[in-house]
Motif scaffolding. Structure first.
Motif, PDB file in Angstrom:
ATOM      1  N   ASN A 248     -11.238  20.331  -1.951  1.00 12.45           N
ATOM      2  CA  ASN A 248     -12.113  20.563  -1.059  1.00 12.45           C
ATOM      3  C   ASN A 248     -13.308  21.383  -1.293  1.00 12.45           C
ATOM      4  OD1 ASN A 248     -13.841  19.476   1.429  1.00 12.45           O
ATOM      5  ND2 ASN A 248     -12.818  21.080   2.451  1.00 12.45           N
ATOM      6  N   ALA A 249     -14.691  21.476  -0.878  1.00 14.39           N
ATOM      7  CA  ALA A 249     -15.591  22.509  -1.244  1.00 14.39           C
ATOM      8  C   ALA A 249     -16.609  21.823  -0.393  1.00 14.39           C
ATOM      9  CB  ALA A 249     -15.676  23.319  -2.036  1.00 14.39           C
ATOM     10  N   LEU A 250     -16.144  21.336   1.048  1.00 17.11           N
ATOM     11  CA  LEU A 250     -17.741  20.383   1.702  1.00 17.11           C
ATOM     12  C   LEU A 250     -17.577  20.937   3.722  1.00 17.11           C
ATOM     13  CD1 LEU A 250     -17.822  16.609   1.881  1.00 17.11           C
ATOM     14  CD2 LEU A 250     -18.333  17.927   3.747  1.00 17.11           C
ATOM     15  N   ASN A 251     -17.839  22.360   3.235  1.00 22.02           N
ATOM     16  CA  ASN A 251     -17.945  23.162   4.741  1.00 22.02           C
ATOM     17  C   ASN A 251     -18.851  23.031   5.295  1.00 22.02           C
ATOM     18  OD1 ASN A 251     -17.739  24.782   7.305  1.00 22.02           O
ATOM     19  ND2 ASN A 251     -17.401  26.685   5.774  1.00 22.02           N
ATOM     20  N   PRO A 252     -19.138  22.165   5.943  1.00 19.76           N
ATOM     21  CA  PRO A 252     -20.893  21.883   6.117  1.00 19.76           C
ATOM     22  C   PRO A 252     -21.326  22.881   7.279  1.00 19.76           C
ATOM     23  CG  PRO A 252     -19.250  20.452   7.827  1.00 19.76           C
ATOM     24  CD  PRO A 252     -18.539  21.365   6.981  1.00 19.76           C
ATOM     25  N   LEU A 253     -20.635  24.577   7.842  1.00 22.77           N
ATOM     26  CA  LEU A 253     -21.145  25.015   8.663  1.00 22.77           C
ATOM     27  C   LEU A 253     -21.637  26.032   7.361  1.00 22.77           C
ATOM     28  CD1 LEU A 253     -19.614  25.132  11.691  1.00 22.77           C
ATOM     29  CD2 LEU A 253     -21.367  23.949  11.200  1.00 22.77           C
ATOM     30  N   ASP A 254     -20.562  26.131   6.177  1.00 22.26           N
ATOM     31  CA  ASP A 254     -20.931  26.940   5.123  1.00 22.26           C
ATOM     32  C   ASP A 254     -23.023  27.012   4.495  1.00 22.26           C
ATOM     33  OD1 ASP A 254     -21.385  29.166   3.186  1.00 22.26           O
ATOM     34  OD2 ASP A 254     -19.090  29.079   3.390  1.00 22.26           O
ATOM     35  N   LYS A 255     -23.531  27.051   4.487  1.00 24.05           N
ATOM     36  CA  LYS A 255     -25.377  26.816   3.433  1.00 24.05           C
ATOM     37  C   LYS A 255     -25.286  27.824   2.619  1.00 24.05           C
ATOM     38  CE  LYS A 255     -27.386  24.647   7.860  1.00 24.05           C
ATOM     39  NZ  LYS A 255     -28.214  24.609   9.129  1.00 24.05           N
ATOM     40  N   ARG A 256     -24.546  28.330   1.860  1.00 20.49           N
ATOM     41  CA  ARG A 256     -24.518  29.652   1.101  1.00 20.49           C
ATOM     42  C   ARG A 256     -24.611  28.929  -0.267  1.00 20.49           C
ATOM     43  NH1 ARG A 256     -20.281  33.639   2.030  1.00 20.49           N
ATOM     44  NH2 ARG A 256     -18.920  32.061   2.043  1.00 20.49           N
ATOM     45  N   THR A 257     -24.408  27.931  -0.426  1.00 21.64           N
ATOM     46  CA  THR A 257     -24.403  26.746  -1.867  1.00 21.64           C
ATOM     47  C   THR A 257     -25.643  26.412  -1.699  1.00 21.64           C
ATOM     48  OG1 THR A 257     -21.664  26.817  -1.975  1.00 21.64           O
ATOM     49  CG2 THR A 257     -23.707  25.644  -3.273  1.00 21.64           C
ATOM     50  N   VAL A 258     -26.551  26.896  -2.437  1.00 21.11           N
ATOM     51  CA  VAL A 258     -27.904  25.813  -2.306  1.00 21.11           C
ATOM     52  C   VAL A 258     -27.965  25.202  -4.011  1.00 21.11           C
ATOM     53  CG1 VAL A 258     -30.384  26.527  -2.955  1.00 21.11           C
ATOM     54  CG2 VAL A 258     -28.407  28.172  -0.765  1.00 21.11           C
ATOM     55  N   ALA A 259     -28.339  24.384  -3.405  1.00 17.69           N
ATOM     56  CA  ALA A 259     -29.143  23.296  -4.222  1.00 17.69           C
ATOM     57  C   ALA A 259     -30.343  22.842  -5.086  1.00 17.69           C
ATOM     58  CB  ALA A 259     -28.786  21.601  -3.860  1.00 17.69           C
ATOM     59  N   SER A 260     -30.680  23.424  -5.585  1.00 18.50           N
ATOM     60  CA  SER A 260     -32.246  23.221  -6.345  1.00 18.50           C
ATOM     61  C   SER A 260     -32.054  22.256  -7.083  1.00 18.50           C
ATOM     62  CB  SER A 260     -32.283  25.017  -7.804  1.00 18.50           C
ATOM     63  OG  SER A 260     -31.949  26.053  -6.836  1.00 18.50           O
ATOM     64  N   ARG A 261     -33.444  21.733  -7.602  1.00 16.39           N
ATOM     65  CA  ARG A 261     -33.648  19.928  -7.859  1.00 16.39           C
ATOM     66  C   ARG A 261     -34.339  20.083  -9.506  1.00 16.39           C
ATOM     67  NH1 ARG A 261     -31.385  15.741  -8.381  1.00 16.39           N
ATOM     68  NH2 ARG A 261     -33.198  13.698  -9.146  1.00 16.39           N
ATOM     69  N   LEU A 262     -33.903  19.461 -10.813  1.00 14.67           N
ATOM     70  CA  LEU A 262     -33.765  19.836 -11.872  1.00 14.67           C
ATOM     71  C   LEU A 262     -33.768  18.198 -12.118  1.00 14.67           C
ATOM     72  CD1 LEU A 262     -31.106  20.872 -13.554  1.00 14.67           C
ATOM     73  CD2 LEU A 262     -33.094  22.497 -12.895  1.00 14.67           C
ATOM     74  N   GLU A 263     -34.827  17.972 -13.193  1.00 16.18           N
ATOM     75  CA  GLU A 263     -35.316  16.170 -13.432  1.00 16.18           C
ATOM     76  C   GLU A 263     -33.800  15.286 -13.266  1.00 16.18           C
ATOM     77  OE1 GLU A 263     -37.239  14.134 -17.025  1.00 16.18           O
ATOM     78  OE2 GLU A 263     -37.042  16.041 -17.521  1.00 16.18           O
ATOM     79  N   ASP A 264     -32.919  16.012 -13.830  1.00 14.16           N
ATOM     80  CA  ASP A 264     -32.116  14.797 -13.721  1.00 14.16           C
ATOM     81  C   ASP A 264     -30.459  14.918 -12.760  1.00 14.16           C
ATOM     82  OD1 ASP A 264     -31.224  16.890 -15.435  1.00 14.16           O
ATOM     83  OD2 ASP A 264     -30.191  15.924 -16.908  1.00 14.16           O
ATOM     84  N   GLY A 265     -30.721  16.209 -12.060  1.00 16.62           N
ATOM     85  CA  GLY A 265     -29.938  16.679 -11.051  1.00 16.62           C
ATOM     86  C   GLY A 265     -30.787  17.856 -10.671  1.00 16.62           C
TER      87      GLY A 265
END
Length: 405
Positions: A132-149
């Motif tokens: 598990n790495a789904l700690n919802p209160l920890d927002k330090r992992t950022v997702a940046s949009r690419l064309e296919d992911g």
């Protein structure tokens, strides 16, 4: 109902009961094995690699995978009984085991039909151990949009079961929508570093360290819930699966503490000089103490079992789960968790009043019960569970669907 259908139903019920009995027998065998080194491993901390491989070899990793994907299709009642049995012996390994099945539940609650078939079938075929790495209160992992992911950068804390895992369930913050995404990813994906740096004073072998993401590619087909997507009532049941796993974890710790204390009282404890008895177990104050502790555990067990049956009923409705289904389940789970929380802490604390000063010797390791339950019960504040229940009783308002309620 025709006689032939009645016969089939009775046969199916008998087969399910037999399967549950077989599963619990395996769990008890594992628990006995783990109990032999529990004190030593608790003192050492770190990664219980050999014990995790024993869980993998037992076949219990496929318990919650539906039969249509090759799994065992066990009920949540059975799965949570296994958590409870393992927690009596070693709550760290019960935690890792329970959270493995939480991730599998997430696949069923969030994933589309194609994702479920691919990932759940692979879980069975490859005997995958989920972390598990789904700690919802920890927002330090950022997702940046690419064309296919997406590309992931950052860190996730409190990542239970991540060390030694094959795959992870993750969440990441999307700055554009100011909302999270939920996805799965291989633990071996380039750019992922899983640190064995968990240093709490309890639950010391839950592999709950930090996971670091550096330019990690996440393809679209592994995203279970896209940023900005409103969770369905079905998806919000995941938190109830998690809360009930914790409930049975606390109960297992309480039962383990109770059994350890009872054995010590009967075999090793010295009676207090003023008691006038030759054996500690004949002291009426000691007898009263055990009665009081059991009366903390017994109702907590009953509510946990009732909530487990309710979870099973709701979970099986799938996409037909309503807000009312989810709300009633949340109330049942909150009731059970509050009682298990109290029972686990009280029994693991008061066991020393029943066993005396000699029982504090490090060789017994009885302090691990309190340390483990005290650390884990801080996962989310009991005060807010009680607030949820009080608000429901006074206003009829269901607990808000959050990752913790």
């Amino acid at each position: 109902m025709s006689p032939s259908l009645q016969k089939i139903d009775r046969h199916t019920t008998h087969a399910d009961d037999q399967h549950a009995d077989d599963v619990l027998t395996i769990a008890k065998t594992l628990a006995k094995q783990f109990s032999e080194t529990a004190v030593e491993r608790d003192q050492a901390g770190g990664h219980a690699a050999a014990e995790r491989e024993s869980i993998r070899a037992s076949g219990l990793l496929t318990l919650s995978v539906p039969k249509e994907f090759g799994g065992q299709g066990a009920s949540w009642e059975t799965i949570n009984q296994v958590v409870r049995i393992l927690a009596k012996a070693d709550s760290s390994l019960a935690h890792v085991f329970g959270f493995h099945h939480l991730q599998i539940a997430g696949l069923q609650l969030y994933g589309n039909a194609q994702q479920q078939r691919r990932l759940l079938t692979a879980t069975v075929e490859n005997n995958i151990f989920w972390g598990n790495a789904l700690n919802p209160l920890d927002k330090r992992t950022v997702a940046s949009r690419l064309e296919d992911g997406y590309v992931l950068n950052g860190v996730k804390s409190f990542s239970s079961g991540s060390v030694g895992s094959d795959w992870l369930t993750i969440s990441a913050w999307d700055e554009t929508t100011q909302s999270p995404l939920i996805a799965v990813i291989s633990s071996k994906q380039p750019g992922i570093q899983i640190q064995s740096d968990w240093d709490a004073f309890g639950q010391r072998q839950t592999d709950s360290g930090n996971v670091y993401f550096s330019q990690v590619f996440l393809p679209d087909h592994l995203v279970l819930q896209a940023p900005g997507q409103t969770p369905t009532p079905q998806a919000t049941v995941r938190s109830q699966v998690a809360q009930l796993i914790m409930t049975n974890l606390y109960l297992g710790i309480g039962l383990g503490a109770f059994d350890a204390a009872r054995h010590y009282t009967k075999e090793h404890a010295k009676p207090w000089f003023a008691s006038g008895v030759e054996q500690s177990s004949d002291d009426p104050f000691i007898q009263r103490r055990y009665a009081e502790l059991w009366l903390l555990l017994r109702p907590a067990i009953a509510l946990a079992d009732s909530a487990g049956r309710e979870l099973n009923r709701v979970f099986e409705k799938g996409a037909l789960i309503t807000k009312e289904d989810r709300g009633n389940l949340a109330v049942s789970v909150a009731e059970a968790k509050c009682l298990a929380h109290r029972a686990g802490i009280e029994v693991s604390t008061q066991l020393f009043d029943a066993t005396g000063a000699r029982s504090t010797s490090a060789k017994y390791g009885f302090d691990r019960f309190w340390r483990n339950v005290r650390v884990h019960t801080l996962h989310d504040p009991i005060d807010y569970k009680l607030r949820d229940l009080g608000r429901y009783l006074l206003d009829g308002q269901f607990p808000d669907p959050t990752p913790y309620s």
